[in-house]
Design a protein around this motif. Structure first.
Motif, PDB file in Angstrom:
ATOM      1  N   UNK A   1     -23.986   5.250 -25.123  1.00  0.00           N
ATOM      2  CA  UNK A   1     -23.537   4.491 -23.953  1.00  0.00           C
ATOM      3  C   UNK A   1     -24.640   3.562 -23.457  1.00  0.00           C
ATOM      4  N   UNK A   2     -25.867   4.068 -23.390  1.00  0.00           N
ATOM      5  CA  UNK A   2     -26.989   3.232 -22.929  1.00  0.00           C
ATOM      6  C   UNK A   2     -27.226   2.079 -23.902  1.00  0.00           C
ATOM      7  N   UNK A   3     -27.149   2.366 -25.197  1.00  0.00           N
ATOM      8  CA  UNK A   3     -27.348   1.321 -26.200  1.00  0.00           C
ATOM      9  C   UNK A   3     -26.244   0.266 -26.118  1.00  0.00           C
ATOM     10  N   UNK A   4     -25.010   0.677 -25.882  1.00  0.00           N
ATOM     11  CA  UNK A   4     -23.911  -0.281 -25.749  1.00  0.00           C
ATOM     12  C   UNK A   4     -24.103  -1.170 -24.528  1.00  0.00           C
ATOM     13  N   UNK A   5     -24.625  -0.591 -23.454  1.00  0.00           N
ATOM     14  CA  UNK A   5     -24.903  -1.394 -22.257  1.00  0.00           C
ATOM     15  C   UNK A   5     -25.985  -2.436 -22.546  1.00  0.00           C
ATOM     16  N   UNK A   6     -26.984  -2.066 -23.326  1.00  0.00           N
ATOM     17  CA  UNK A   6     -28.022  -3.038 -23.702  1.00  0.00           C
ATOM     18  C   UNK A   6     -27.450  -4.129 -24.593  1.00  0.00           C
ATOM     19  N   UNK A   7     -26.521  -3.772 -25.466  1.00  0.00           N
ATOM     20  CA  UNK A   7     -25.895  -4.783 -26.305  1.00  0.00           C
ATOM     21  C   UNK A   7     -25.095  -5.782 -25.481  1.00  0.00           C
TER      22      UNK A   7
END
Length: 960
Positions: free
Chosen positions: A309-315
């Motif tokens: 989820x955190x990585x998707x937010x960064x994307x």
């Protein structure tokens, strides 16, 4: 005042009605002096024109003009005349000068007076008042609202809204934006939103609609802060939250504290709502995306889901403002740090203090599916975040299994003990978002790998247990200069800063180090006017490939190190190749002596029986005599006496080849044992004339540790399946050989032998011999020879350091296990033991049963004859069944071969020629013999003698 006259009625196109009418907003129309001279163009007389001539407005001389009040207005005409006369005396060259250019900057002139109007020009005592509502102040705006309601221009709601003093309401707005309750606003936990305690409020100078819109914006800010605090409190109240969730909550709490500290410190100097909105504009996007992040985390339960989820937010922020992307990259880096540290410990980068360690938090998850086999962990990909590639996930799990193998079997290895080196201890998996950092981590990984390999070679050459070894990466390669060293240029250019150098932020102090701390970077961004100064200008790779570039160098280096250590452990210390050859010699009947002796012990009727008989003493060689005894199956004591001697004798000759020390116990407890079978299978085994008579017999072998990582339980089950089929083939080969020998013997002593007996003996021997040669030479031998050649090549390369490093890059324990499984699958395919080959195996078993029934048929059996029906010869019937089944078997194998050619995906099962059914079809289907009907084959004695020469060793039959 201009009034309409009769002249307008005559058609004055330039007449403007009410040109001189005062504005409706004028405070008192009687006391306002008109700024323009009233002219009656139609009724003017000469006297009024003379009055205009008294005041002549001419442009002043720009060079001699002085700013300020004009002292004598009556001398304007004379002054202008004298200036004109002086100007005529100037030279022609000076006339080209720019008269509108100021000799000095306007900004440098003293500004002691406000701009003047014509009213103040004529009357210095007049007090000017702005005629614009926007410049009249909040009270004039409130009065206009009341007047607008009275006249019906504005809605009545604006007049009924409470007007609150600006200072208290302004302070309440600040507290509201920071998520704090005040006298005027409070938080409603049920609605999860702030609300006004006094209903409809507004500040002086604002309408209700505009102020309500402003209040809604600050309520949203406050709701965001409260949502962040609630999330943090909820995580901290959990009994056993995931480690990444705790890291996320701590990071959000830290960010919230920085934002509140910044807002609280900067809001004290604010004086207007516009300044307040500008203050919160920097915080708005951060709050928005943080709330979006915790909303996505509401459905995450595992560490991998949280990190995803955190990585998707960064994307989502990859193409937004650089400062915002940088903030969330730091959030991702901080949230991932506990999990990445766990992964690093999981693969042995940060070794455990204990020899056999408990699984790190990476594996302590309820939703995880782990199946342990031979000490290996098989983990579903769901426990890995989306930014970890499949290749890296496989390497992580394989490296962990290799580490467990070393810890269990070589506890004093250099890779299993704690490493006392700061440089190596600092190695781990970290996020790197710039090309410079990625290049640095690649160089660091190479230096780490070279140093560890060098230490491993020294330990191997010394042949002494290492225990705890110091490893220093700095010795193997030159690292960069200390990034925390203060540059001399800073002290030379700014000597005054040397006194306060320890109070400066690190990112300002060192050019090589930016504001790596999330709090420092966020504080600097909020306090600086320009965010671009805080963001590095270095090029950054796309976020989609950043995980691969950040983690793969260290994971691959650690995987190669573990692969090399485990390969040497298996091949050099535990002789893996010798144990594999042991399976070839016994399970696969690769040893000719063993194959011959077990066939003789099981099937030879001339041997002494191993059955116990009262008063009878066994003399000479003993055997089980399958096919020539009435009682079956044999007792366990018979099996022990007959078969154990075979294994011991054959292993003594094999041990000389594999350099194994001779001992009373065979490797892996190799012995004959009874297979666990069902009741129905037991019933079939009790029939000595059935094809399943020997299915109860198996070879028992248990791979010692650490060889069980390659010789797994599933591999040994496949060996057992192959052994059962090959034992059946050995039995059938012995049976058809005895049948052909009996027919040959009878042909010498009798003048006539039944034609179907002759044909059956020849064709059965040809068929079984062909099957035997294909199974042992092609299906088993070809595949195993290629596999053993590869294994020998790996073992040979491990003796050299350079070739060993090359092998470790693509070979490991897992790869050996897969290659071993592949060769067994290839053998199973060649032996027709796969699921899709079940029909072919059923036909083959039926052919074997037909042969066994034919052998049990007595030679003197006469044809059955029923009244009114032709006689039925049982041998003829069995021969027809045999021919028909062989034809079906050939058709089924041809169909499998055609499917194999059409399907490229199945060609992998036919590697090394193991599944090449064309070779079997060429041997069985030559000249299409079995495709022709039986009646078309000539039954004359001459044809029989030509096709069966071994039946007539003394020449052709009589009469030819």
């Amino acid at each position: 005042m201009y009034t309409h006259t009769d002249h307008e009625q005559e058609g004055n196109f330039f007449a403007v009605p009410d040109l001189w009418k005062l504005s409706a907003f004028a405070a008192n129309a009687d006391h306002v002096t008109n700024s323009l001279v009233e002219l009656d163009l139609y009724g003017c007389n000469e006297r009024s024109i003379d009055c205009l001539n008294e005041v002549k407005l001419t442009l002043p001389d720009l060079e001699g003009f002085q700013y300020g009040l004009l002292e004598n207005t009556s001398s304007l005409e004379s002054s202008s005349t004298s200036l004109i006369d002086e100007k005529k005396k100037e030279s022609i060259s000076e006339a080209s000068e720019d008269v509108w250019a100021f000799t000095e900057s306007v900004d440098s002139l003293p500004c002691t007076h406000l701009p003047r109007t014509w009213e103040s020009f004529y009357n210095r005592d007049i007090k000017e008042k702005s005629l614009y509502l926007s410049e009249a102040g909040p009270r004039a705006f409130d009065a206009a609202l009341v007047a607008g309601v009275d006249t019906g221009v504005l809605a009545e709601a604006d007049s009924k809204t409470r007007i609150v003093q600006s200072d208290p309401l302004f302070a309440a707005l600040i507290q509201l934006g920071m998520g704090r309750a005040s006298l005027m606003f409070s938080y409603d936990a049920g609605k999860k939103s702030f609300r006004s305690n006094f209903g409809r409020l507004r500040m002086s100078g604002y309408t209700e609609e505009s102020f309500q819109s402003l209040t809604d914006v600050f309520m949203e800010y406050g709701n965001h802060f409260v949502a962040l605090d609630s999330f943090v409190e909820l995580v901290y109240a959990m009994i056993s939250p995931p480690m990444t969730l705790v890291a996320t909550a701590a990071t959000i709490s830290s960010i919230s504290s920085v934002l509140l500290r910044y807002l609280g410190g900067a809001s004290s100097a604010l004086r207007s709502v516009l300044q307040l909105q500008a203050l919160f504009s920097k915080v708005e996007k951060i709050l928005h995306y943080l709330c979006h992040l915790i909303k996505g985390l509401s459905i995450a339960r595992m560490d991998s889901e949280i990190l995803s989820v955190v990585y998707s937010c960064c994307q989502d922020l990859e193409h937004s403002e650089s400062w915002l992307r940088r903030i969330f990259e730091k959030i991702l880096s901080r949230v991932s740090k506990p999990w990445l540290g766990s992964v690093g410990a999981y693969i042995g980068m940060n070794t455990y203090t204990s020899t056999i360690c408990a699984p790190p938090p990476l594996l302590q998850t309820q939703d995880m599916d782990i199946q342990a086999e031979a000490g290996q962990d098989k983990i579903t990909p769901q426990i890995m975040p989306i930014f970890i590639s499949k290749e890296d996930s496989k390497k992580v799990l394989q490296t962990h299994n290799s580490l467990k193998l070393l810890q269990k079997n070589c506890s004093n290895h250099i890779l299993t003990g704690p490493i006392k080196s700061h440089s190596v201890d600092s190695l781990g998996l970290e996020w790197h978002f710039t090309w410079t950092d990625i290049d640095r981590i690649e160089a660091k990984a190479k230096a780490y790998e070279a140093t560890v390999l060098e230490a491993m070679n020294e330990e191997r050459l010394s042949q002494e247990p290492s225990g705890i070894t110091r490893i220093t990466v700095r010795e193997s390669g030159a690292l960069e200069s200390d990034p925390f060293m203060v540059p001399d240029s800073l002290l030379q250019n700014h000597p005054s800063d040397s006194e306060n150098i320890f109070e400066l932020p690190l990112w300002k102090l060192c050019p090589a180090v930016e504001a790596d701390s999330l709090e420092d970077f966020l504080t600097c961004f909020l306090e600086e006017n320009s965010a671009n100064d805080l963001v590095s200008n270095a090029s950054v790779p796309p976020l989609s490939v950043t995980p691969l570039l950040s983690f793969s160098p260290m994971i691959s280096a650690q995987a190669r190190i573990m692969n090399l250590a485990c390969l040497r452990l298996l091949f050099k210390e535990h002789n893996l190749r010798d144990h594999l050859r042991l399976q070839w010699h016994f399970h696969l009947f690769g040893d000719g002596v063993f194959a011959s002796q077990i066939s003789q012990a099981l099937f030879e009727p001339e041997l002494e029986s191993a059955e116990r008989r009262k008063g009878y003493r066994r003399i000479g060689n003993i055997g089980l005599k399958l096919g020539s005894r009435k009682s079956w199956p044999p007792a366990s004591s018979e099996l022990r006496i007959v078969l154990m001697g075979i294994l011991s004798e054959c292993y003594s000759s094999v041990s000389n080849e594999i350099n194994e020390k001779r001992s009373s116990d065979l490797p892996g407890g190799l012995s004959f044992a009874i297979r666990d079978i069902s009741d129905a299978e037991i019933k079939r085994c009790m029939d000595p004339d059935s094809i399943e008579a020997l299915d109860f017999l198996r070879l028992q072998y248990k791979a010692p540790s650490p060889l069980d990582a390659v010789l797994t339980v599933s591999s040994l089950d496949k060996y057992d399946t192959i052994f059962k089929l090959l034992l059946r083939v050995k039995r059938m080969l012995f049976v058809v050989s005895q049948l052909a020998s009996d027919v040959r013997h009878r042909a010498r002593n009798e003048n006539h032998i039944d034609l179907f007996t002759k044909r059956f003996a020849f064709e059965a021997q040809h068929f079984v011999t062909t099957i035997n040669e294909y199974f042992f030479a092609v299906a088993v031998g070809s595949a195993w020879s290629s596999f053993e050649s590869d294994i020998a090549d790996v073992e040979r390369k491990l003796d050299n350091d350079e070739t060993a490093y090359q092998v470790s890059s693509h070979e490991g324990v897992h790869q050996l296990h897969l290659r071993h499984e592949e060769v067994l699958e290839s053998i199973l395919f060649g032996l027709l033991l796969r699921k899709r080959q079940e029909r072919a195996m059923m036909v083959l078993e039926e052919i074997f049963r037909t042969i066994l029934r034919f052998v049990k048929t007595k030679p003197e059996t006469s044809p059955h004859k029923l009244p009114g029906l032709p006689s039925i010869d049982p041998k003829q019937d069995l021969y027809h069944k045999f021919r028909n089944n062989v034809r079906i078997f050939i058709d089924v194998c041809r169909g499998l071969s055609d499917k194999q050619i059409r399907s490229p995906a199945r060609q992998s099962a036919t590697q090394n020629g193991a599944g090449n059914l064309d070779q079997l079809l060429q041997r069985l289907g030559m000249n299409d013999y079995y495709s022709r009907p039986v009646d078309s084959i000539s039954d004359t004695p001459f044809v029989v003698a030509r096709r069966f020469p071994f039946l007539y060793p003394q020449g052709h039959p009589k009469g030819l």
